[in-house]
Motif scaffolding. Structure first.
Motif, PDB file in Angstrom:
ATOM      1  N   MET A 186       0.915  -1.232  -0.055  1.00 24.65           N
ATOM      2  CA  MET A 186      -0.129   0.082   0.042  1.00 24.65           C
ATOM      3  C   MET A 186       0.842   1.140   0.082  1.00 24.65           C
ATOM      4  N   ASP A 187       0.452   2.237  -0.847  1.00 28.14           N
ATOM      5  CA  ASP A 187       1.238   3.555  -0.985  1.00 28.14           C
ATOM      6  C   ASP A 187       0.125   4.507  -1.365  1.00 28.14           C
ATOM      7  N   PRO A 188      -0.346   5.305  -0.095  1.00 29.66           N
ATOM      8  CA  PRO A 188      -1.275   6.230  -0.302  1.00 29.66           C
ATOM      9  C   PRO A 188      -0.908   7.322  -1.402  1.00 29.66           C
ATOM     10  N   SER A 189       0.137   7.384  -1.638  1.00 27.71           N
ATOM     11  CA  SER A 189       0.569   8.536  -2.851  1.00 27.71           C
ATOM     12  C   SER A 189       0.134   7.991  -4.224  1.00 27.71           C
ATOM     13  N   VAL A 190       0.151   6.851  -4.340  1.00 29.60           N
ATOM     14  CA  VAL A 190      -0.222   6.209  -5.625  1.00 29.60           C
ATOM     15  C   VAL A 190      -1.796   6.393  -6.097  1.00 29.60           C
TER      16      VAL A 190
END
Length: 286
Positions: A40-44
């Motif tokens: 998980m990467d909230p910036s993507v």
């Protein structure tokens, strides 16, 4: 036909499908707003409409194969609820509700417990953390149970008491494979051919767990890193057809050689949340 062709025809098992009952939740509220696993990467950015189209393709694959798919209504504010497998375990006419480790997912347990009760199951809860079929996989008359990241080892005894089935505890050691269903899949539960068949990724497990797996399932398929790293083992099998991430091409070839029929489905948008085919699929076991 060559001698090798004849040998392969004789030694390759005949796989038989069995109709399954699946539960799914549409990703209408899917988002990656926090990071609780390495995927998980909230910036993507996340494209919800694309995620929904991919999810619908998976659902349609199941129905076209003759399986029953039941829908649980998604709840606003629960972006990970699409990963229905984590909602609990239903087997042996008993229902275990998830007890999530992270607060961000805790309310999903109530949503899935409400569905279980409405569907005629009697949901029971564990005192210790368990994340449903993410870490609790039915293999014949046994439950394979992962621990190390999300499910508390102590919950395994509670699951055994609720379901009446023996539980085999398997320690996970690589955070990329934080649930058992990311590192192991049950290909045949024995109901079709009398033998439980697995596939798994060895580096995801402790040495003790590997010793257990190799002793109990000596014919299991060991999957390579390239396939594991696209969550290729986050797959669903009906005993013959294996629905798996489309990029797990090496695993697909291993399945063909073992007599299974692999069916690739693209769930790349939902992979951004750390889940794929199995994560989106809660099986109701008889």
């Amino acid at each position: 036909m060559t001698v090798s062709d004849l040998t392969a025809a004789v030694t390759t098992p005949v796989r038989r499908a069995r109709t399954r009952h699946f539960v799914m939740t549409a990703p209408h509220h899917f988002a990656v707003e926090y990071a609780i696993n390495p995927w998980m990467d909230p910036s993507v950015p996340v494209d919800v409409n694309h995620a929904l189209r991919q999810w619908e393709a998976l659902r349609d694959t199941y129905t076209q194969l003759g399986h029953t798919v039941e829908a649980v209504d998604p709840v606003a504010g629960l972006p990970d609820m699409v990963y229905a497998a984590n909602g609990g375990l239903i087997v042996n006419d008993r229902a275990v509700v998830a007890n999530f480790t992270f607060a961000q997912r805790a309310a999903e347990a109530d949503a899935y417990a409400a569905w279980m009760a409405a569907a005629g199951h009697r949901p029971e809860r564990t005192h210790h953390h368990n994340e449903g079929q993410g870490d609790l996989l039915v293999a014949g008359s046994t439950v394979l149970a992962g621990y190390g990241f999300r499910t508390d080892r102590r919950a395994h005894d509670e699951v055994a008491a609720i379901t009446g089935l023996p539980v085999i505890s398997l320690e996970l050691i690589d955070p990329r494979f934080y649930h058992l269903d990311t590192a192991l899949t049950v290909l045949s539960d024995g109901a079709e051919d009398g033998e439980v068949t697995l596939a798994y990724y060895p580096p995801a497990f402790s040495e003790t767990a590997l010793t257990q797996l190799r002793a109990l399932f000596p014919t299991a398929i060991e999957v390579a890193t390239a396939d594991a790293f696209v969550l290729g083992l986050n797959a669903v099998s009906d005993g013959r057809h294996v629905i798996l991430p489309v990029n797990a091409t090496g695993f697909a070839e291993q399945l063909r050689e073992a007599g299974f029929e692999p069916i690739g489905v693209d769930l790349s948008e939902l992979l951004k949340g750390g889940g794929s085919i199995k994560c989106c699929t809660l099986e109701v076991h008889p």
